[in-house]
Design a protein around this motif. Sequence first.
Motif, PDB file in Angstrom:
ATOM      1  N   LEU A 167       0.829  -1.205   0.000  1.00 51.58           N
ATOM      2  CA  LEU A 167       0.000   0.000   0.000  1.00 51.58           C
ATOM      3  C   LEU A 167       0.867   1.259   0.000  1.00 51.58           C
ATOM      4  O   LEU A 167       0.634   2.184  -0.796  1.00 51.58           O
ATOM      5  CB  LEU A 167      -0.920  -0.007   1.219  1.00 51.58           C
ATOM      6  CG  LEU A 167      -1.857   1.199   1.359  1.00 51.58           C
ATOM      7  CD1 LEU A 167      -2.788   1.295   0.158  1.00 51.58           C
ATOM      8  CD2 LEU A 167      -2.668   1.097   2.646  1.00 51.58           C
ATOM      9  N   SER A 168       1.880   1.296   0.878  1.00 47.95           N
ATOM     10  CA  SER A 168       2.738   2.483   0.925  1.00 47.95           C
ATOM     11  C   SER A 168       3.571   2.603  -0.348  1.00 47.95           C
ATOM     12  O   SER A 168       3.840   3.712  -0.824  1.00 47.95           O
ATOM     13  CB  SER A 168       3.643   2.460   2.176  1.00 47.95           C
ATOM     14  OG  SER A 168       4.433   1.295   2.241  1.00 47.95           O
ATOM     15  N   TRP A 169       3.980   1.465  -0.940  1.00 47.80           N
ATOM     16  CA  TRP A 169       4.688   1.481  -2.232  1.00 47.80           C
ATOM     17  C   TRP A 169       3.818   2.156  -3.289  1.00 47.80           C
ATOM     18  O   TRP A 169       4.275   3.047  -4.020  1.00 47.80           O
ATOM     19  CB  TRP A 169       5.032   0.044  -2.637  1.00 47.80           C
ATOM     20  CG  TRP A 169       5.750  -0.093  -3.961  1.00 47.80           C
ATOM     21  CD1 TRP A 169       5.832   0.830  -4.954  1.00 47.80           C
ATOM     22  CD2 TRP A 169       6.480  -1.234  -4.428  1.00 47.80           C
ATOM     23  NE1 TRP A 169       6.562   0.335  -6.023  1.00 47.80           N
ATOM     24  CE2 TRP A 169       6.971  -0.926  -5.722  1.00 47.80           C
ATOM     25  CE3 TRP A 169       6.753  -2.483  -3.880  1.00 47.80           C
ATOM     26  CZ2 TRP A 169       7.710  -1.829  -6.470  1.00 47.80           C
ATOM     27  CZ3 TRP A 169       7.494  -3.389  -4.632  1.00 47.80           C
ATOM     28  CH2 TRP A 169       7.978  -3.069  -5.909  1.00 47.80           C
ATOM     29  N   CYS A 170       2.545   1.738  -3.375  1.00 43.85           N
ATOM     30  CA  CYS A 170       1.641   2.291  -4.391  1.00 43.85           C
ATOM     31  C   CYS A 170       1.492   3.798  -4.246  1.00 43.85           C
ATOM     32  O   CYS A 170       1.549   4.545  -5.237  1.00 43.85           O
ATOM     33  CB  CYS A 170       0.272   1.624  -4.281  1.00 43.85           C
ATOM     34  SG  CYS A 170       0.250  -0.103  -4.786  1.00 43.85           S
ATOM     35  N   ILE A 171       1.302   4.264  -3.025  1.00 45.90           N
ATOM     36  CA  ILE A 171       1.086   5.693  -2.786  1.00 45.90           C
ATOM     37  C   ILE A 171       2.318   6.497  -3.192  1.00 45.90           C
ATOM     38  O   ILE A 171       2.224   7.509  -3.899  1.00 45.90           O
ATOM     39  CB  ILE A 171       0.738   5.939  -1.303  1.00 45.90           C
ATOM     40  CG1 ILE A 171      -0.627   5.323  -0.980  1.00 45.90           C
ATOM     41  CG2 ILE A 171       0.733   7.444  -0.991  1.00 45.90           C
ATOM     42  CD1 ILE A 171      -0.958   5.295   0.497  1.00 45.90           C
ATOM     43  N   ILE A 172       3.499   6.041  -2.767  1.00 45.16           N
ATOM     44  CA  ILE A 172       4.729   6.783  -3.064  1.00 45.16           C
ATOM     45  C   ILE A 172       5.078   6.691  -4.553  1.00 45.16           C
ATOM     46  O   ILE A 172       5.603   7.645  -5.134  1.00 45.16           O
ATOM     47  CB  ILE A 172       5.898   6.250  -2.204  1.00 45.16           C
ATOM     48  CG1 ILE A 172       5.622   6.546  -0.733  1.00 45.16           C
ATOM     49  CG2 ILE A 172       7.213   6.885  -2.618  1.00 45.16           C
ATOM     50  CD1 ILE A 172       5.469   8.021  -0.404  1.00 45.16           C
ATOM     51  N   ALA A 173       4.789   5.557  -5.181  1.00 45.91           N
ATOM     52  CA  ALA A 173       5.071   5.421  -6.620  1.00 45.91           C
ATOM     53  C   ALA A 173       4.315   6.473  -7.425  1.00 45.91           C
ATOM     54  O   ALA A 173       4.807   6.978  -8.437  1.00 45.91           O
ATOM     55  CB  ALA A 173       4.696   4.018  -7.098  1.00 45.91           C
ATOM     56  N   ILE A 174       3.111   6.826  -6.961  1.00 49.50           N
ATOM     57  CA  ILE A 174       2.330   7.863  -7.629  1.00 49.50           C
ATOM     58  C   ILE A 174       2.880   9.251  -7.297  1.00 49.50           C
ATOM     59  O   ILE A 174       3.035  10.105  -8.176  1.00 49.50           O
ATOM     60  CB  ILE A 174       0.842   7.753  -7.215  1.00 49.50           C
ATOM     61  CG1 ILE A 174       0.258   6.431  -7.739  1.00 49.50           C
ATOM     62  CG2 ILE A 174       0.040   8.942  -7.754  1.00 49.50           C
ATOM     63  CD1 ILE A 174      -1.099   6.087  -7.182  1.00 49.50           C
ATOM     64  N   LEU A 175       3.219   9.473  -6.023  1.00 45.10           N
ATOM     65  CA  LEU A 175       3.703  10.787  -5.599  1.00 45.10           C
ATOM     66  C   LEU A 175       5.045  11.146  -6.222  1.00 45.10           C
ATOM     67  O   LEU A 175       5.305  12.314  -6.550  1.00 45.10           O
ATOM     68  CB  LEU A 175       3.813  10.841  -4.071  1.00 45.10           C
ATOM     69  CG  LEU A 175       2.491  10.862  -3.296  1.00 45.10           C
ATOM     70  CD1 LEU A 175       2.762  10.803  -1.793  1.00 45.10           C
ATOM     71  CD2 LEU A 175       1.681  12.105  -3.634  1.00 45.10           C
ATOM     72  N   GLN A 176       5.924  10.144  -6.397  1.00 48.60           N
ATOM     73  CA  GLN A 176       7.267  10.448  -6.899  1.00 48.60           C
ATOM     74  C   GLN A 176       7.224  11.062  -8.301  1.00 48.60           C
ATOM     75  O   GLN A 176       8.108  11.824  -8.676  1.00 48.60           O
ATOM     76  CB  GLN A 176       8.172   9.213  -6.865  1.00 48.60           C
ATOM     77  CG  GLN A 176       7.721   8.034  -7.699  1.00 48.60           C
ATOM     78  CD  GLN A 176       8.029   8.170  -9.174  1.00 48.60           C
ATOM     79  OE1 GLN A 176       9.062   8.729  -9.541  1.00 48.60           O
ATOM     80  NE2 GLN A 176       7.142   7.668 -10.012  1.00 48.60           N
ATOM     81  N   ALA A 177       6.174  10.719  -9.070  1.00 49.66           N
ATOM     82  CA  ALA A 177       6.043  11.311 -10.408  1.00 49.66           C
ATOM     83  C   ALA A 177       5.820  12.820 -10.308  1.00 49.66           C
ATOM     84  O   ALA A 177       6.340  13.592 -11.121  1.00 49.66           O
ATOM     85  CB  ALA A 177       4.891  10.646 -11.154  1.00 49.66           C
ATOM     86  N   ARG A 178       5.055  13.242  -9.290  1.00 47.26           N
ATOM     87  CA  ARG A 178       4.828  14.678  -9.086  1.00 47.26           C
ATOM     88  C   ARG A 178       6.121  15.372  -8.656  1.00 47.26           C
ATOM     89  O   ARG A 178       6.414  16.483  -9.111  1.00 47.26           O
ATOM     90  CB  ARG A 178       3.748  14.889  -8.022  1.00 47.26           C
ATOM     91  CG  ARG A 178       2.378  14.341  -8.414  1.00 47.26           C
ATOM     92  CD  ARG A 178       1.342  14.627  -7.360  1.00 47.26           C
ATOM     93  NE  ARG A 178       0.039  14.079  -7.721  1.00 47.26           N
ATOM     94  CZ  ARG A 178      -1.051  14.179  -6.955  1.00 47.26           C
ATOM     95  NH1 ARG A 178      -0.988  14.824  -5.792  1.00 47.26           N
ATOM     96  NH2 ARG A 178      -2.190  13.655  -7.352  1.00 47.26           N
ATOM     97  N   TRP A 179       6.869  14.713  -7.797  1.00 42.74           N
ATOM     98  CA  TRP A 179       8.138  15.301  -7.342  1.00 42.74           C
ATOM     99  C   TRP A 179       9.122  15.403  -8.504  1.00 42.74           C
ATOM    100  O   TRP A 179       9.876  16.365  -8.607  1.00 42.74           O
ATOM    101  CB  TRP A 179       8.726  14.468  -6.211  1.00 42.74           C
ATOM    102  CG  TRP A 179       7.843  14.410  -5.004  1.00 42.74           C
ATOM    103  CD1 TRP A 179       6.954  15.364  -4.598  1.00 42.74           C
ATOM    104  CD2 TRP A 179       7.726  13.342  -4.053  1.00 42.74           C
ATOM    105  NE1 TRP A 179       6.301  14.964  -3.461  1.00 42.74           N
ATOM    106  CE2 TRP A 179       6.756  13.723  -3.095  1.00 42.74           C
ATOM    107  CE3 TRP A 179       8.349  12.105  -3.909  1.00 42.74           C
ATOM    108  CZ2 TRP A 179       6.401  12.920  -2.012  1.00 42.74           C
ATOM    109  CZ3 TRP A 179       7.998  11.302  -2.839  1.00 42.74           C
ATOM    110  CH2 TRP A 179       7.039  11.699  -1.900  1.00 42.74           C
ATOM    111  N   ASP A 180       9.118  14.389  -9.380  1.00 39.29           N
ATOM    112  CA  ASP A 180      10.013  14.413 -10.537  1.00 39.29           C
ATOM    113  C   ASP A 180       9.655  15.565 -11.469  1.00 39.29           C
ATOM    114  O   ASP A 180      10.533  16.243 -12.004  1.00 39.29           O
ATOM    115  CB  ASP A 180       9.930  13.085 -11.294  1.00 39.29           C
ATOM    116  CG  ASP A 180      11.048  12.912 -12.301  1.00 39.29           C
ATOM    117  OD1 ASP A 180      12.116  12.412 -11.921  1.00 39.29           O
ATOM    118  OD2 ASP A 180      10.851  13.298 -13.475  1.00 39.29           O
ATOM    119  N   ALA A 181       8.354  15.791 -11.653  1.00 37.09           N
ATOM    120  CA  ALA A 181       7.919  16.895 -12.509  1.00 37.09           C
ATOM    121  C   ALA A 181       8.293  18.242 -11.889  1.00 37.09           C
ATOM    122  O   ALA A 181       8.682  19.183 -12.593  1.00 37.09           O
ATOM    123  CB  ALA A 181       6.410  16.820 -12.733  1.00 37.09           C
TER     124      ALA A 181
END
Length: 450
Positions: free
Chosen positions: A305-319
């Motif tokens: 669950l925490s993997w899924c949430i961070i995998a989505i958030l990291q895309a925003r941080w990368d942008a």
Amino acid sequence: MSHSESIFGSRYLALTIGIILAAMTIGFEGLAVTTVAPVIAGDLQGLHLFGWIFSAYLLAQIIGTLVIGREIDRRGPALLFTAAIIIFTIGLVVAAIANDMYVLIGSRAVQGFGAGAMFTCIYTAISISYPDELRPKILGALGTAYVLPSMLGPYVAGVIAQQLSWRFVFWGVLPFLFLAVLLSLPAFRKLKMPSFQERNETGVIGLSVLLAIGTGLFLSGLGMLPKIVGMVLLFVGLALMVQPLRKLLPKGTFTFRAGLPSLIASRGLFFAAYVFTQNFLVLALTDTKGVTADRAGLIVASAALSWCIIAILQARWDAADKGRGRQKRIITGILLMITGIAIMAWIPAVNIVMAVLGEVITGIGIGLAHTTSGTVAFALAKEGESGQASGSLQFADSFTPGVAIGIGGAIIAMSQTGGMSLEMGITIAMIFNLSLIVLSLFASTRTKQA
């Protein structure tokens, strides 16, 4: 951001959904088999061959990943993706109708080859189809799609096996696979590979098969330690593995050469540490703490669950930082994994609260490091070598965890032979696991993009 700049925009929609469905199909199938494997082995009277249900898949996956990773740069992903799906489908059908354990094991090998080839094609399609700024998003979606089945997959498979038959687990995968093909194959056919850089690739199949044989002997030897025959098989297996690994992985992987070699090494080590933790924590909770299997599954699912949430958030941080913080995110992720695994390492002291806390932190770490490392790998890959880089990524995700888990099992077996408790044996194995993640941290400091 305009509609066309989204992974779900009209330009990428079919490919994105197809990739996500294919990843979910492979992820569910793998986790479902983990749940129903004891039932299969009992039904087919093959409990003595239980381990080969997984080993056959792993060893064939190695061959599929490496062979397709080399061929895809020359032939493009569409034809090879089609072949991979056909092979995977054949493996599913044969497994569903198998009435003999050896046939079932053979079908698992066919599935493993197909799954390794499919994932390599998927990674290559991501590399050549999506621009750099969208790769963190599609890789985040891919990671989420692969991890999500770990929350429901084992439970669903258990219900299917109990209410119907374990055979329906294999049959049930086919509709999702066909839907993935329907959506993704037309998009795959439109992909154009960059100019192919001619390389001397003679002997790739032979080297891949040799590596699979060597790995099989190595894992078999680990399972027989400390017997003399186990030691012999272990050393023979190691000897057979050395040359293929040197030839098939990016040059400098074992010496942590800066760039892609260090990235592949780091990814293999931290992903091995993650898979290792999931497997042995469940063993510790159920066999030494008296936690029921379903509750242990929920505890392990907290990392997913925490993997899924961070995998989505990291895309925003990368942008937000335009990719400048990628190496920092990999290093931060690995540091979080070290923290999470360390919380769970001393098994005698671990309770449910500590296990959940450790799993959540570890999941955050792997969500950061795994997704970001894929983005960096594609950025580091030279023109015309997307397939080879994709094969190396998939290889890191399949080969290293299998070897690490084999070593962990040998540590526990030898500790019990020496009169130690199971708790202490798992603790020693977890300390070995920590050494893998620390080594991964060192490699991650040498992954700067050129």
